[in-house]
Design an enzyme around this catalytic site. Sequence first.
Site, PDB file in Angstrom:
ATOM      1  N   GLY A 120     -23.356   4.237  -2.197  1.00  0.00           N
ATOM      2  CA  GLY A 120     -22.314   4.751  -3.102  1.00  0.00           C
ATOM      3  C   GLY A 120     -22.169   3.856  -4.314  1.00  0.00           C
ATOM      4  O   GLY A 120     -23.109   3.176  -4.731  1.00  0.00           O
ATOM      5  N   GLY A 156     -25.121   2.926   3.123  1.00  0.00           N
ATOM      6  CA  GLY A 156     -24.239   3.515   2.100  1.00  0.00           C
ATOM      7  C   GLY A 156     -24.696   3.151   0.701  1.00  0.00           C
ATOM      8  O   GLY A 156     -24.692   1.979   0.320  1.00  0.00           O
ATOM      9  N   VAL A 209     -20.570   1.039  -4.792  1.00  0.00           N
ATOM     10  CA  VAL A 209     -20.783  -0.397  -4.588  1.00  0.00           C
ATOM     11  C   VAL A 209     -22.164  -0.656  -3.984  1.00  0.00           C
ATOM     12  O   VAL A 209     -22.962  -1.439  -4.519  1.00  0.00           O
ATOM     13  CB  VAL A 209     -19.681  -1.010  -3.686  1.00  0.00           C
ATOM     14  CG1 VAL A 209     -19.889  -2.511  -3.562  1.00  0.00           C
ATOM     15  CG2 VAL A 209     -18.300  -0.708  -4.231  1.00  0.00           C
ATOM     16  N   LYS A 259       0.865  -1.179   0.000  1.00  0.00           N
ATOM     17  CA  LYS A 259       0.000   0.000   0.000  1.00  0.00           C
ATOM     18  C   LYS A 259       0.904   1.232   0.000  1.00  0.00           C
ATOM     19  O   LYS A 259       2.067   1.160   0.398  1.00  0.00           O
ATOM     20  CB  LYS A 259      -0.857  -0.011   1.277  1.00  0.00           C
ATOM     21  CG  LYS A 259      -2.115   0.807   1.203  1.00  0.00           C
ATOM     22  CD  LYS A 259      -3.290   0.054   0.636  1.00  0.00           C
ATOM     23  CE  LYS A 259      -4.478   0.975   0.486  1.00  0.00           C
ATOM     24  NZ  LYS A 259      -5.657   0.294  -0.046  1.00  0.00           N
TER      25      LYS A 259
END
Length: 362
Positions: free
Chosen positions: A181, A179, A183, A79
């Site tokens: 959003g 949520g 997805v 990452k």
Amino acid sequence: MKIREVPVEGYETVAVAEDPESSLHAIIAIHDTTLGPALGGLRLWKYETEEDALTDVLRLARGMTYKSACANTGLGGGKAVIIGDSETDLTESRFRAMGRFVETLGGRYITAEDVGIGIRELEWLRKETRYVTGLSRRVGSSGNPSPFTARGVIRGLFACAEERFGTSHLDRLRYTVQGLGQVGGDVVRCLSMLGATVTVTDINEERCEEFAALPGVEVVPAEEIYSVDCDVFMPCALGGVLNDETIPILKAQVVAGCANNQLLRSDHADSLHARGILYAPDFIINAGGIINVSVEVREEGYDERTAVRKIENIYDGLREVFETARREDLTPAKAADRVAEFRLEQARNRNGSPVKDTTPNS
Ligand code: NAD
């Protein structure tokens, strides 16, 4: 640009870059490349200190190793973070410097989009390094991962429904989705299309209005979502939503959503288990996006059909985790770690390299 390596036990490489010319201050953490090059997104965040950024990048990089190991992507875990402000620091020079930083690792770390970063920034990076994924389809890349993540979540729901309710009729269950959003929105559209009953929430009122119009969908205020009577609770917004306050009021028998790091602390997996709630480990059920990107990294290049076929395996991955949990009397979260560690150990034995200590250092 000044690059210094920070030795961190259990991590292959942790490097910090400071470039006064572009004001780049960034960290790349390569946790483990046993299974392949370390792929993980690049995050831009207003960390207070380098120490905070380091803690975050280490945790995220290790998470990517486990996620990729379970999803059989043929990739390792890494990452990167840039310490900065997404309001003021999205400059081409900073991202090109980041590209040069990525390039110094010679492909051991491959980057992608994460919080605070968009396609434009990745395109800037791409001018300096080829180790960037998730650019637009136009340039032969794998594009937006979200629809693939949503697809994987729906596949995962089948495994959860069979495990807990003995049915593969997703339409017969009642869902709550936190949520709406990229997805969560796709997941709700799919469930609505199947004919399921879905209670949803979002802090964005426009999103709520848009989804209220779908068949079988009802909207509730954000704070009420945890206590709605349902079969499956789907966290699709933020991390840390499974905690001491929320777990006792959940009515669901299954928690299965796309949000990363849903458990506030790892022992919250035990609290869910104690309440008889089946938890689909987030990094298993939300792996559709990384699986899609992993197909781009193959020598043959990106192919959507291959990606979709691999994403279907999220079902099998979850079944394996639930079976391991039952057999070894573990929570699914611990069983998922076990599956990942087993795959890593097998690969290390095959490669003849010593078993590495993967204890988190953050
Ligand atoms: P997104 O930003 O498109 O959607 C998040 C939605 O959650 C937004 O509509 C936002 O308004 C809403 N939200 C924020 N706080 C809320 C709250 N307190 N209550 C209700 N709604 C709230 O993000 P996304 O790409 O859909 O990702 C959602 C989650 O899934 C994130 O945790 C992300 O890290 C994780 N994830 C995403 C992908 C992917 O492919 N996009 C892959 C793996 C994991």
